[in-house]
Design a protein around this motif. Structure first.
Motif, PDB file in Angstrom:
ATOM      1  N   ASP A  49      -3.438  -7.394  -1.436  1.00 48.22           N
ATOM      2  CA  ASP A  49      -4.011  -6.084  -1.121  1.00 48.22           C
ATOM      3  C   ASP A  49      -3.913  -5.141  -2.304  1.00 48.22           C
ATOM      4  N   VAL A  50      -2.704  -4.987  -2.860  1.00 51.04           N
ATOM      5  CA  VAL A  50      -2.499  -4.070  -3.975  1.00 51.04           C
ATOM      6  C   VAL A  50      -3.200  -4.594  -5.215  1.00 51.04           C
ATOM      7  N   PHE A  51      -3.094  -5.914  -5.409  1.00 47.02           N
ATOM      8  CA  PHE A  51      -3.588  -6.470  -6.667  1.00 47.02           C
ATOM      9  C   PHE A  51      -5.115  -6.466  -6.758  1.00 47.02           C
ATOM     10  N   SER A  52      -5.805  -6.461  -5.625  1.00 46.77           N
ATOM     11  CA  SER A  52      -7.274  -6.410  -5.672  1.00 46.77           C
ATOM     12  C   SER A  52      -7.741  -5.211  -6.476  1.00 46.77           C
ATOM     13  N   TYR A  53      -7.056  -4.084  -6.281  1.00 53.95           N
ATOM     14  CA  TYR A  53      -7.424  -2.870  -7.017  1.00 53.95           C
ATOM     15  C   TYR A  53      -7.145  -3.047  -8.502  1.00 53.95           C
ATOM     16  N   SER A 115     -12.021  -7.165   1.429  1.00 46.74           N
ATOM     17  CA  SER A 115     -11.517  -6.493   2.629  1.00 46.74           C
ATOM     18  C   SER A 115     -10.489  -5.424   2.277  1.00 46.74           C
ATOM     19  N   HIS A 116      -9.772  -5.587   1.148  1.00 46.00           N
ATOM     20  CA  HIS A 116      -8.804  -4.566   0.751  1.00 46.00           C
ATOM     21  C   HIS A 116      -9.475  -3.425   0.016  1.00 46.00           C
ATOM     22  N   LEU A 117     -10.550  -3.766  -0.706  1.00 51.07           N
ATOM     23  CA  LEU A 117     -11.169  -2.769  -1.576  1.00 51.07           C
ATOM     24  C   LEU A 117     -12.170  -1.899  -0.838  1.00 51.07           C
ATOM     25  N   TYR A 118     -13.087  -2.572  -0.126  1.00 50.02           N
ATOM     26  CA  TYR A 118     -14.239  -1.852   0.408  1.00 50.02           C
ATOM     27  C   TYR A 118     -14.152  -1.792   1.926  1.00 50.02           C
ATOM     28  N   GLU A 119     -13.742  -0.629   2.406  1.00 49.89           N
ATOM     29  CA  GLU A 119     -13.574  -0.446   3.846  1.00 49.89           C
ATOM     30  C   GLU A 119     -14.910  -0.629   4.556  1.00 49.89           C
ATOM     31  N   PRO A 385      -4.076   5.673  -0.549  1.00 47.68           N
ATOM     32  CA  PRO A 385      -4.615   6.131   0.732  1.00 47.68           C
ATOM     33  C   PRO A 385      -5.338   5.029   1.508  1.00 47.68           C
ATOM     34  N   SER A 386      -6.084   4.164   0.819  1.00 47.35           N
ATOM     35  CA  SER A 386      -6.850   3.139   1.530  1.00 47.35           C
ATOM     36  C   SER A 386      -5.943   2.125   2.198  1.00 47.35           C
ATOM     37  N   LEU A 387      -4.846   1.768   1.519  1.00 52.45           N
ATOM     38  CA  LEU A 387      -3.967   0.741   2.067  1.00 52.45           C
ATOM     39  C   LEU A 387      -2.839   1.352   2.888  1.00 52.45           C
ATOM     40  N   GLY A 390       0.838   5.508   0.758  1.00 50.88           N
ATOM     41  CA  GLY A 390       1.225   6.756   0.106  1.00 50.88           C
ATOM     42  C   GLY A 390       0.384   7.000  -1.129  1.00 50.88           C
ATOM     43  N   VAL A 391       0.790   7.989  -1.929  1.00 51.65           N
ATOM     44  CA  VAL A 391      -0.033   8.378  -3.077  1.00 51.65           C
ATOM     45  C   VAL A 391      -0.055   7.278  -4.129  1.00 51.65           C
ATOM     46  N   LEU A 392       1.102   6.869  -4.557  1.00 51.42           N
ATOM     47  CA  LEU A 392       1.196   5.819  -5.574  1.00 51.42           C
ATOM     48  C   LEU A 392       1.886   4.615  -4.942  1.00 51.42           C
ATOM     49  N   ALA A 393       1.138   3.528  -4.797  1.00 53.53           N
ATOM     50  CA  ALA A 393       1.765   2.328  -4.237  1.00 53.53           C
ATOM     51  C   ALA A 393       2.901   1.901  -5.166  1.00 53.53           C
ATOM     52  N   PRO A 394       4.150   1.907  -4.696  1.00 54.89           N
ATOM     53  CA  PRO A 394       5.272   1.649  -5.607  1.00 54.89           C
ATOM     54  C   PRO A 394       5.218   0.242  -6.211  1.00 54.89           C
TER      55      PRO A 394
END
Lengths: 440, 184
Positions: A49-53, A115-119, A385-387, A390-394
């Motif tokens: 999920d995070v890595f797709s971005y 699916s993670h990128l484009y709602e 926000p999409s996932l 929070g603001v910055l995915a740690p």
């Protein structure tokens, strides 16, 4: 005029790059690319999920460089300019990395990544599912869904463009366009270098004229590609948001960054002993002037986009800047204003600095860095926000770094390995001497 | 019997080609003349370098002109919209934070003032407009706008001498050397 160069001073057959001479940089790219690829595979497996971005960010960064390279080739040929003949081949070779980028970009076609990128694609897939069950069209199914979820009305309205099902009906589906963008850039790169290389065989001026003709024609599909690729890949990360400046904004950054890469490449080749006779400080000056022009152009477009949205204050539009002007992203935004515009603007003002390779390489390194930051700032703030992280995915920044390393390392390595395949400049171009002796 | 007073403007020498003019300019520069100029029907790349022309002061004028434009526009808007008559439009604060709204005017006035300083500064530096030029007294000089390449060394140059400058111009390949005199 005191350093007038004639054909007697230039080697027959041009200069060929020997990869062994540049083995340090090639090796560095190989290591960076290898590490990046390992990290990226881990990213896709463990944190898809995070890595797709991260992957979208890295791919898009490289994509802008390809777009910029194609632009400079087309502009150069279409305007029939002579000064840049000696650097044109380098752009042609750089643009020919498009197939490599296309392969690296393939994960973006996977529904599991999308699916993670484009709602909006998720809504479309759900609608397609309903449509199959109820025997209605996808758009109708989406309309039914919108009765419960008001936000989806936007998707019904945008269905003509934003869809993943109408593969063969213009303006096509997202996936078809994805392939089309790569095809257009690949065709431009291949066709233009092909003409240039054929001229080296027979020395015929008709190739120059053919290049001019087809450049004028291909500028239009090129502009559509640059614009709609940025709409499809970045703007649709938030399907409610829109900006008519978007394509121009991305284009301005692309041309800027690829010119900076070219200046560094030329300086690097000269430091290895190539292009000594053909490139002079005048070429640095000319490239520096274009770099300066695009520094200002980017700022003009970036501010215009911000200004109109800020002034109109319409909810759908302000979201983009709201998430980038609050919390930690605020500082990145301010940093971009200073580092992307004010710094390079002041540094590139003076003529002696533009003629000094050491200064130019330093400025260009900074410019590449700022372009990375700009692309990062465009893609990544959407992730948290999409996932729902929070603001910055740690911790996600490590994924971003590895993705960038993978794409830049792989492409840099392959580019330099292939650079020796033909002469570094088009040595039988009729405008070569005019370019070599350019004074401005 | 003519009673008109005349003043020597300088020597005008003609050259056959761009190449000769270029090399002549290099030699005049090397000889240390200060008050001289070349005239050609079209701009010649690198001629500034050959003549040893120093960098123009114009960029500095333009810089300060532009900066004056930015400041004027900023103050114009800040004073009227924050100090004198604050109006809230579209929920935008009437403070310094409305700055983005002022950018277009700041930008435009910067351009306008820079353009004005460029134009008028240039005219002032090159001494235009003027009603006449002494070189127009020469019968050959009108060729400068067609196919003539000229070097003119002016009499007010400290190194100028009626004999020495003439022989110098002959030496560097000048033809039809003419002492241009200006009626006063």
């Amino acid at each position: 005029m005191s350093h007038h160069v004639t054909f007697k001073d230039l080697p027959e057959g041009g200069e060929k790059f020997d990869p062994a001479k540049g083995s340090k940089l090639i090796g560095a790219f190989a290591v960076i690319g290898g590490l990046g690829l390992v990290g990226s595979i881990y990213g896709f497996v463990a944190h898809a999920d995070v890595f797709s971005y991260s992957w979208l960010f890295a791919i898009f960064f490289a994509f802008t460089v390809m777009v910029g390279s194609c632009f400079w080739i087309l502009l150069h040929n279409a305007s029939n300019s002579s000064w840049g003949v000696v650097i044109r081949r380098l752009f042609e070779n750089l643009a020919n990395m498009v197939p490599v980028l296309a392969i690296l970009a393939l994960p973006l076609l996977l529904p599991s990544v999308q699916s993670h990128l484009y709602e909006w694609m998720n809504h479309h897939r759900e609608a397609a599912h309903h449509a199959q069950e109820a025997g209605i069209s996808v758009k109708e199914a989406l309309h039914h869904m919108a009765e419960e979820n008001q936000h989806l009305h936007v998707l019904v309205e945008k269905f003509g463009y934003l869809n993943i099902t109408k593969h063969f009906v213009p303006p096509f589906s997202w996936q078809t366009r994805f392939l089309l963008y790569f095809f257009v850039l690949w065709y431009i790169a291949r066709h233009m270098r092909g003409l240039s290389l054929r001229q080296e065989q027979d020395g015929d001026i008709r190739h120059t004229i053919a290049a001019r003709n087809s450049s004028c024609r291909w500028l239009f599909p090129f502009a559509l590609t640059a614009t709609f690729a940025s709409v499809d890949w970045l703007m649709s990360l938030d399907y409610t948001w829109f900006s008519t400046m978007w394509g121009v904004y991305i284009f301005a950054g692309s041309a800027w960054a690829s010119m900076a890469i070219m200046i560094m490449l030329v300086a690097w080749l000269r430091s290895l002993g190539y292009l000594q006779k053909v490139v002079s400080e005048e070429h640095y000056h000319l490239m520096g002037k274009l770099l300066f022009a695009f520094t200002v152009f980017w700022a003009y477009i970036a501010f215009s986009q911000y200004f109109l949205i800020w002034y109109a204050n319409i909810t759908e539009e302000t979201r983009f800047y709201l998430i980038r002007n609050t919390a930690g992203w605020r500082w990145v935004s301010i940093f971009i204003v200073v580092g992307h515009f004010i710094g390079p603007f002041i540094l590139l003002l003076s003529q002696p600095r533009k003629k000094n390779p050491v200064v130019m390489v330093t400025v260009c390194l900074w410019i590449i860095f700022m372009h990375v930051v700009d692309m990062y700032w465009n893609v990544i703030p959407e992730r948290g926000p999409s996932l729902g992280l929070g603001v910055l995915a740690p911790g996600a920044i490590w994924g971003d770094i590895f993705a960038l390393m993978a794409v830049v390392g792989t492409m840099g390595f392959l580019f330099l390995r292939k650079l020796g395949g033909n002469s570094l400049y088009p040595w039988r171009d009729p405008r070569l001497l005019e370019s070599v002796n350019v004074v401005n | 019997m003519s009673t008109t007073l005349k003043r020597v403007h300088g020597y005008l020498a003609e050259f056959d080609s761009v190449k000769e003019l270029y090399h002549a300019a290099e030699k005049v520069n090397e000889a240390g003349y200060n008050r001289w100029d070349v005239h050609s029907p079209f701009p010649i790349h690198g001629m500034d370098h050959a003549m040893g022309v120093k960098r123009s002061k114009l960029p500095w004028l333009v810089f300060f002109g532009g900066a004056a434009g930015t400041t004027t526009a900023f103050l114009l808007q800040y004073i009227t919209q924050v100090k004198l008559y604050p109006t809230i439009v579209q929920a935008k604060p009437a403070t310094i934070f409305s700055l983005p709204a002022w950018f277009p005017v700041m930008f435009e006035l910067t351009i306008l003032f820079s353009a004005f300083t460029t134009l008028f500064g240039l005219l002032a530096l090159i001494g235009l407009p003027r009603l006449n030029h002494p070189l127009f007294a020469s019968k050959r000089f009108p060729k400068f706008s067609d196919d003539g390449f000229f070097v003119c060394i002016e009499a007010r140059d400290p190194k100028f001498s009626q004999v020495g400058t003439k022989s110098f111009l002959e030496e560097i390949g000048g033809k039809n050397i003419e002492l241009v005199e200006d009626e006063i």
